[in-house]
Design a protein around this motif. Structure first.
Motif, short mmCIF file in Angstrom:
data_model
loop_
_atom_site.label_atom_id
_atom_site.label_comp_id
_atom_site.label_asym_id
_atom_site.label_seq_id
_atom_site.Cartn_x
_atom_site.Cartn_y
_atom_site.Cartn_z
N ARG A 222 0.83 -1.16 -0.15
CA ARG A 222 0.00 -0.08 -0.03
C ARG A 222 1.04 1.18 0.01
O ARG A 222 0.49 2.12 -0.47
CB ARG A 222 -0.96 0.00 1.06
N SER A 223 1.97 1.28 0.60
CA SER A 223 2.75 2.19 0.78
C SER A 223 3.79 2.66 -0.48
O SER A 223 3.88 3.82 -0.80
CB SER A 223 3.67 2.36 2.01
N LEU A 224 3.67 1.84 -1.53
CA LEU A 224 4.44 2.08 -2.59
C LEU A 224 3.68 3.06 -3.68
O LEU A 224 3.97 3.76 -4.24
CB LEU A 224 4.39 0.57 -3.49
N GLY A 225 2.13 3.15 -3.32
CA GLY A 225 1.38 4.02 -4.30
C GLY A 225 1.46 5.48 -3.58
O GLY A 225 1.00 6.39 -4.29
N ARG A 226 1.88 5.51 -2.52
CA ARG A 226 1.84 6.93 -1.69
C ARG A 226 3.28 7.55 -2.01
O ARG A 226 4.26 7.14 -1.10
CB ARG A 226 1.43 6.99 -0.48
N PRO A 227 3.18 8.81 -2.67
CA PRO A 227 4.62 9.39 -2.38
C PRO A 227 5.04 9.94 -1.14
O PRO A 227 4.18 10.62 -0.42
CB PRO A 227 4.34 10.68 -3.63
#
Length: 63
Positions: A17-22
């Protein structure tokens, strides 16, 4: 084998999930200060990390 195979790993889901958040980067002056401190402390790894973060923060800036 149990009926819960494969075992859920919540850390994997959080990582995906954190990969999609800059991630916001600190301001360039703060990164440059970190680079100077790392150079003075002869911390090659820290200097390398700080230099890469400066370049990423200044992305799109031409000389």
């Amino acid at each position: 084998m149990s009926s819960n195979w494969p075992i859920r790993r919540p850390t994997e889901n959080a990582a995906l999930r954190s990969l999609g958040r800059p991630r916001p980067l600190p301001e360039i002056p703060a990164l440059m200060a970190a680079l100077i401190v790392a150079n003075r402390a002869a911390d090659r790894h820290g200097a390398n990390l700080a230099a890469h973060r400066v370049v990423r923060a200044a992305e799109g800036v031409t000389e």
